[in-house]
Design a protein around this motif. Sequence first.
Motif, mmCIF file in Angstrom:
data_model
loop_
_atom_site.group_PDB
_atom_site.id
_atom_site.type_symbol
_atom_site.label_atom_id
_atom_site.label_comp_id
_atom_site.label_asym_id
_atom_site.label_seq_id
_atom_site.Cartn_x
_atom_site.Cartn_y
_atom_site.Cartn_z
ATOM 1 N N GLN A 80 0.835 -1.204 0.000
ATOM 2 C CA GLN A 80 0.000 0.000 0.000
ATOM 3 C C GLN A 80 0.871 1.256 0.000
ATOM 4 O O GLN A 80 0.572 2.234 -0.695
ATOM 5 N N ARG A 81 1.963 1.213 0.752
ATOM 6 C CA ARG A 81 2.856 2.383 0.825
ATOM 7 C C ARG A 81 3.627 2.577 -0.481
ATOM 8 O O ARG A 81 3.878 3.714 -0.912
ATOM 9 N N TYR A 82 4.032 1.465 -1.113
ATOM 10 C CA TYR A 82 4.823 1.513 -2.350
ATOM 11 C C TYR A 82 4.082 0.721 -3.427
ATOM 12 O O TYR A 82 4.322 -0.474 -3.608
ATOM 13 N N PRO A 83 3.159 1.340 -4.154
ATOM 14 C CA PRO A 83 2.288 0.610 -5.085
ATOM 15 C C PRO A 83 3.023 -0.154 -6.185
ATOM 16 O O PRO A 83 2.503 -1.155 -6.686
ATOM 17 N N ALA A 84 4.230 0.275 -6.556
ATOM 18 C CA ALA A 84 4.979 -0.418 -7.609
ATOM 19 C C ALA A 84 5.843 -1.548 -7.073
ATOM 20 O O ALA A 84 6.579 -2.181 -7.841
ATOM 21 N N LEU A 85 5.743 -1.826 -5.785
ATOM 22 C CA LEU A 85 6.584 -2.844 -5.139
ATOM 23 C C LEU A 85 6.347 -4.218 -5.759
ATOM 24 O O LEU A 85 5.207 -4.662 -5.916
ATOM 25 N N CYS A 86 7.436 -4.917 -6.097
ATOM 26 C CA CYS A 86 7.364 -6.275 -6.655
ATOM 27 C C CYS A 86 7.601 -7.284 -5.540
ATOM 28 O O CYS A 86 8.609 -7.208 -4.830
ATOM 29 N N CYS A 87 6.685 -8.228 -5.369
ATOM 30 C CA CYS A 87 6.743 -9.207 -4.285
ATOM 31 C C CYS A 87 7.095 -10.587 -4.831
ATOM 32 O O CYS A 87 6.390 -11.120 -5.693
ATOM 33 N N LEU A 88 8.168 -11.180 -4.308
ATOM 34 C CA LEU A 88 8.622 -12.504 -4.718
ATOM 35 C C LEU A 88 8.543 -13.460 -3.538
ATOM 36 O O LEU A 88 8.972 -13.129 -2.429
ATOM 37 N N ILE A 89 7.997 -14.655 -3.776
ATOM 38 C CA ILE A 89 7.855 -15.661 -2.726
ATOM 39 C C ILE A 89 8.423 -16.989 -3.223
ATOM 40 O O ILE A 89 8.606 -17.182 -4.418
ATOM 41 N N PRO A 90 8.701 -17.939 -2.325
ATOM 42 C CA PRO A 90 9.157 -19.256 -2.772
ATOM 43 C C PRO A 90 8.052 -19.982 -3.544
ATOM 44 O O PRO A 90 6.861 -19.675 -3.395
ATOM 45 N N PRO A 91 8.418 -20.955 -4.368
ATOM 46 C CA PRO A 91 7.406 -21.739 -5.081
ATOM 47 C C PRO A 91 6.552 -22.559 -4.115
ATOM 48 O O PRO A 91 6.983 -22.892 -3.015
ATOM 49 N N GLY A 92 5.353 -22.865 -4.551
ATOM 50 C CA GLY A 92 4.518 -23.797 -3.801
ATOM 51 C C GLY A 92 3.231 -23.225 -3.258
ATOM 52 O O GLY A 92 2.258 -23.965 -3.077
ATOM 53 N N GLU A 93 3.202 -21.907 -2.976
ATOM 54 C CA GLU A 93 2.008 -21.332 -2.362
ATOM 55 C C GLU A 93 1.469 -20.120 -3.122
ATOM 56 O O GLU A 93 0.603 -19.409 -2.604
ATOM 57 N N ALA A 94 1.960 -19.904 -4.330
ATOM 58 C CA ALA A 94 1.506 -18.735 -5.082
ATOM 59 C C ALA A 94 0.004 -18.767 -5.339
ATOM 60 O O ALA A 94 -0.679 -17.745 -5.217
ATOM 61 N N GLU A 95 -0.532 -19.934 -5.676
ATOM 62 C CA GLU A 95 -1.966 -20.021 -5.942
ATOM 63 C C GLU A 95 -2.771 -19.780 -4.673
ATOM 64 O O GLU A 95 -3.839 -19.134 -4.711
ATOM 65 N N ALA A 96 -2.277 -20.277 -3.547
ATOM 66 C CA ALA A 96 -2.965 -20.040 -2.279
ATOM 67 C C ALA A 96 -2.987 -18.561 -1.938
ATOM 68 O O ALA A 96 -3.968 -18.053 -1.375
ATOM 69 N N VAL A 97 -1.920 -17.833 -2.283
ATOM 70 C CA VAL A 97 -1.903 -16.386 -2.065
ATOM 71 C C VAL A 97 -2.868 -15.697 -3.019
ATOM 72 O O VAL A 97 -3.634 -14.811 -2.623
ATOM 73 N N ARG A 98 -2.847 -16.114 -4.270
ATOM 74 C CA ARG A 98 -3.710 -15.453 -5.258
ATOM 75 C C ARG A 98 -5.192 -15.612 -4.923
ATOM 76 O O ARG A 98 -5.990 -14.712 -5.158
ATOM 77 N N THR A 99 -5.579 -16.777 -4.391
ATOM 78 C CA THR A 99 -6.974 -17.011 -4.012
ATOM 79 C C THR A 99 -7.223 -16.694 -2.539
ATOM 80 O O THR A 99 -8.351 -16.795 -2.072
ATOM 81 N N TRP A 100 -6.175 -16.364 -1.841
ATOM 82 C CA TRP A 100 -6.167 -16.096 -0.397
ATOM 83 C C TRP A 100 -6.868 -17.217 0.387
ATOM 84 O O TRP A 100 -7.885 -17.041 1.050
ATOM 85 N N ASP A 101 -6.266 -18.389 0.285
ATOM 86 C CA ASP A 101 -6.731 -19.592 0.961
ATOM 87 C C ASP A 101 -6.048 -19.673 2.330
ATOM 88 O O ASP A 101 -4.935 -20.183 2.462
ATOM 89 N N GLU A 102 -6.718 -19.163 3.361
ATOM 90 C CA GLU A 102 -6.109 -19.091 4.687
ATOM 91 C C GLU A 102 -5.924 -20.456 5.322
ATOM 92 O O GLU A 102 -5.120 -20.605 6.245
ATOM 93 N N GLU A 103 -6.645 -21.448 4.849
ATOM 94 C CA GLU A 103 -6.406 -22.819 5.322
ATOM 95 C C GLU A 103 -5.068 -23.315 4.790
ATOM 96 O O GLU A 103 -4.217 -23.809 5.546
ATOM 97 N N ALA A 104 -4.859 -23.213 3.496
ATOM 98 C CA ALA A 104 -3.607 -23.677 2.900
ATOM 99 C C ALA A 104 -2.413 -22.890 3.403
ATOM 100 O O ALA A 104 -1.306 -23.429 3.518
ATOM 101 N N LEU A 105 -2.618 -21.622 3.719
ATOM 102 C CA LEU A 105 -1.528 -20.760 4.169
ATOM 103 C C LEU A 105 -1.269 -20.861 5.671
ATOM 104 O O LEU A 105 -0.399 -20.168 6.189
#
Length: 307
Positions: A80-105
């Motif tokens: 929110q503070r830096y709208p152009a910020l690029c966020c990188l995460i390890p493989p494996g949970e990207a889909e859970a983040v995209r759908t915001w699956d709080e069980e999987a996360l």
Amino acid sequence: MTPPDGLPAQLQVFERGWLSANNVLFKGSDQTAVIDTGYLTHAPQTVALIEGALDGRPLDLLLNTHLHSDHCGGNAALQQRYPALCCLIPPGEAEAVRTWDEEALSYRATGQLCDRFRVDGLLQPGHEVRLGDLRWEIHAAKGHDPHSIILFEPDSRTLVSADALWENGFGVVFPELLGEPSFDEVAGTLDLIDALAPLHVIPGHGSVFHDAPAALRKARSRLEGFQRDPAKHARHALKVLLKFKLLELQTIRLADWSAWLARTPYFATIQARFFEGASVDALAGEILQELVGVGAAAIDGTHIHNR
């Protein structure tokens, strides 16, 4: 915030309390970056620390070593503070983040908080990422979390170890609690760190340290104890989860504490797998009394207080 001797001059380490993971800030010639962002309730402090250190520069890149709530709870506030910020995460949970699956996360299972954030790319083990004009190797670090990574800079031999190695141990091996054997993966990650032979270690929690062999000996001894007695590890995990919530809330009514225990699935899962003869309330009560006994909590009749 001067880096300890031996660390690359391009980075700063913000050592946080145990509710939030440490943050590592990089200032390169044409890019800024941060590794891990702390817990949600500390997000305003995380933003203020980074904003102050950047002194007017934008934050360009955000990396998470893994997605436990104490490592990514400030992601949304920084985006929110830096709208152009690029966020990188390890493989494996990207889909859970995209759908915001709080069980999987795991957030729902542990009773912890994390605001929804955006993921823009992956940190692939076996690849490299440039941070502070330096080349950092990305290594898989399974065990504490099956998707966790660590980062190593070979010239200074600096390791960002996240929760794979602390000066006096390592993080709870969460897959073990769910019946997924992972102690061998912890051992493999410790062997990997040993082979990298870091001179400087930036852990996920606690101070930067410079004696990796000593930390590895302690970690292996601790792991051997858990392997001999998995219930000891499970009880340790319960204590960590309970203390974490106290750190978050500071004060909670006893009735609300019982209600939180009842709606937090990890406790029932651990109880059923390791402590069949005891109820969740009884186990939590025993551990709470242990925390009171060492001065880490207090009970005044109607409320529990963090100490």
